[in-house]
Structures are given as structure tokens and as C-alpha cells.
Motif scaffolding. Sequence first.
Motif, PDB file in Angstrom:
ATOM      1  N   ASN A   1      56.868  -1.257  -5.098  1.00 55.75           N
ATOM      2  CA  ASN A   1      57.648   0.057  -4.813  1.00 55.75           C
ATOM      3  C   ASN A   1      57.571   0.932  -5.728  1.00 55.75           C
TER       4      ASN A   1
ATOM      5  N   TYR B   1      57.218   5.687  -6.809  1.00 57.69           N
ATOM      6  CA  TYR B   1      56.847   6.881  -6.334  1.00 57.69           C
ATOM      7  C   TYR B   1      55.823   7.496  -6.946  1.00 57.69           C
TER       8      TYR B   1
ATOM      9  N   PHE C   1      53.951  11.093  -8.230  1.00 57.01           N
ATOM     10  CA  PHE C   1      54.450  12.549  -8.867  1.00 57.01           C
ATOM     11  C   PHE C   1      53.353  13.522  -8.933  1.00 57.01           C
TER      12      PHE C   1
ATOM     13  N   ARG D   1      57.413  14.950  -5.332  1.00 62.27           N
ATOM     14  CA  ARG D   1      57.106  13.358  -5.419  1.00 62.27           C
ATOM     15  C   ARG D   1      57.324  12.811  -4.083  1.00 62.27           C
TER      16      ARG D   1
ATOM     17  N   ARG E   1      54.441   2.964 -14.043  1.00 61.91           N
ATOM     18  CA  ARG E   1      53.358   1.686 -14.255  1.00 61.91           C
ATOM     19  C   ARG E   1      54.428   0.778 -14.859  1.00 61.91           C
TER      20      ARG E   1
ATOM     21  N   ASN F   1      58.489   0.661 -14.612  1.00 55.75           N
ATOM     22  CA  ASN F   1      59.519   1.796 -13.883  1.00 55.75           C
ATOM     23  C   ASN F   1      59.631   2.942 -15.018  1.00 55.75           C
TER      24      ASN F   1
ATOM     25  N   LYS G   1      57.861   4.023 -17.170  1.00 53.67           N
ATOM     26  CA  LYS G   1      56.734   5.175 -17.877  1.00 53.67           C
ATOM     27  C   LYS G   1      55.878   5.271 -16.804  1.00 53.67           C
ATOM     28  N   LEU G   2      54.927   6.456 -16.851  1.00 52.67           N
ATOM     29  CA  LEU G   2      54.175   6.968 -15.882  1.00 52.67           C
ATOM     30  C   LEU G   2      52.735   7.030 -16.798  1.00 52.67           C
TER      31      LEU G   2
END
Lengths: 114, 114
Positions: B31, B33, B35, B50, B96, B99, B101-102
Amino acid sequence: DVKVTQSSRYLVKRTGEKVFLECVQDMDHENMFWYRQDPGLGLRLIYFSYDVKMKEKGDIPEGYSVSREKKERFSLILESASTNQTSMYLCASSLGSTVSNIQYFGAGTRLSVL
Amino acid sequence: AQTVTQSQPEMSVQEAETVTLSCTYDTSENNYYLFWYKQPPSRQMILVIRQEAYKQQNATENRFSVNFQKAAKSFSLKISDSQLGDTAMYFCAVPRGSNYKLTFGKGTLLTVNP
């Protein structure tokens, strides 16, 4: 509106100096991040913090350390600056650990190490 | 490990025309999102749009929309009626781990020409 403030837009330092980059956010966010941005490499995570005094290494932590003594402030420290640390440094913050959390960025600090 | 690929390092478009920026990714999250962030020249990075991975309907924000193909792990950004102020670096990002961190792509530099 969320505000993430980085203390300096431009910084010039000498090789071997100890450098502090400061970041402050005003929205009571739990998470704070330090990224390094280089042309052709995108954003790379140096360190992040998910709570006061809590930190975790990112993808490129070598040569850096961080400090988070208060929730709103996250500092990046270059213990002994080197020329290969010349880069743009971005600070970001986000709320909690929800899936949809958005990262809010500061304006960046362009650091030159001579 | 999460990877994010933006295959177009640079693009240009004429004012008022439509342009599509591509992004493919790989993630083990269930699950999440996705961006798109925008970084105008010498200005701070901001969120453009997003998309929740569980929603079939593509997200839209005014002139910005996404084409999300979950099975193909593709997440492209369409900009309609391009304006000079859309000139910026655009980054695709995928969560990743926890949740917090991106992972960011390397970016696409979009130039809108008058």
C-alpha cells in the motif's frame, strides 16, 4: 503552511573544517531528512530522524553525522569537510509514518568546499 | 531494493502544448503513494501531485495529471497547457521501507519555450 528553513543558502568552507548545516521546521513533524543533490544523481538520502535523538543512516552517510536534540531542529555535520562534499544539501520534514505522508523541503544550502 | 527510473534527463515543450514525463519504479510495498515533485530554478522543491496505488482513478490537479499503470509499475506525469513557470526539474518518488522514506528518480529537466 509548512515551513522548512535552512540557515544558509550558500556556504563556502575550507577543506578540513567542521561544517554545520541547520534545518528548522515549524509544523511539529516527527520525521526529518537530509539529502544531497548532485547533477545526474538526483536526491540521495544521507540521514533521517524519526524522533528526537533518534536517527538512521541513509544511503550515503559516510563523512556525515547528524544531531536532533529538539523536535523542530535537525543538524547535518561534516566533521572534516572535503572537496567531494561540495554539493547542494536539502532538508525535508514529514508528519508521522502514514503511507501518504508528504515531504516538505527547505530551499537548500549550496556548499562549496575549497 | 526500490528503484525509480526517469528515462528522460531533459525535455522541452512549447508554451501551451502538452508534455508527458515518464517514470517507472520497482517497490515491494503493498500500500503506497507515488509522488511527483517539482524544483524550479533556484527555488525549493514542492509537491506537484500524488497517486494512491490502490485507487484506479488517475489523480488530477488542475493542469497536472498522472497516468498510473500499476501492473506495469509506470507513473507518468502529464502537463497540459504548459506555462513558462512550469520550467523546472521534476522528480518522481516512491516510498520505501517503513513509509518514512522516499526513493527519488534522477530527475527530468523540463524547459518550456515561449
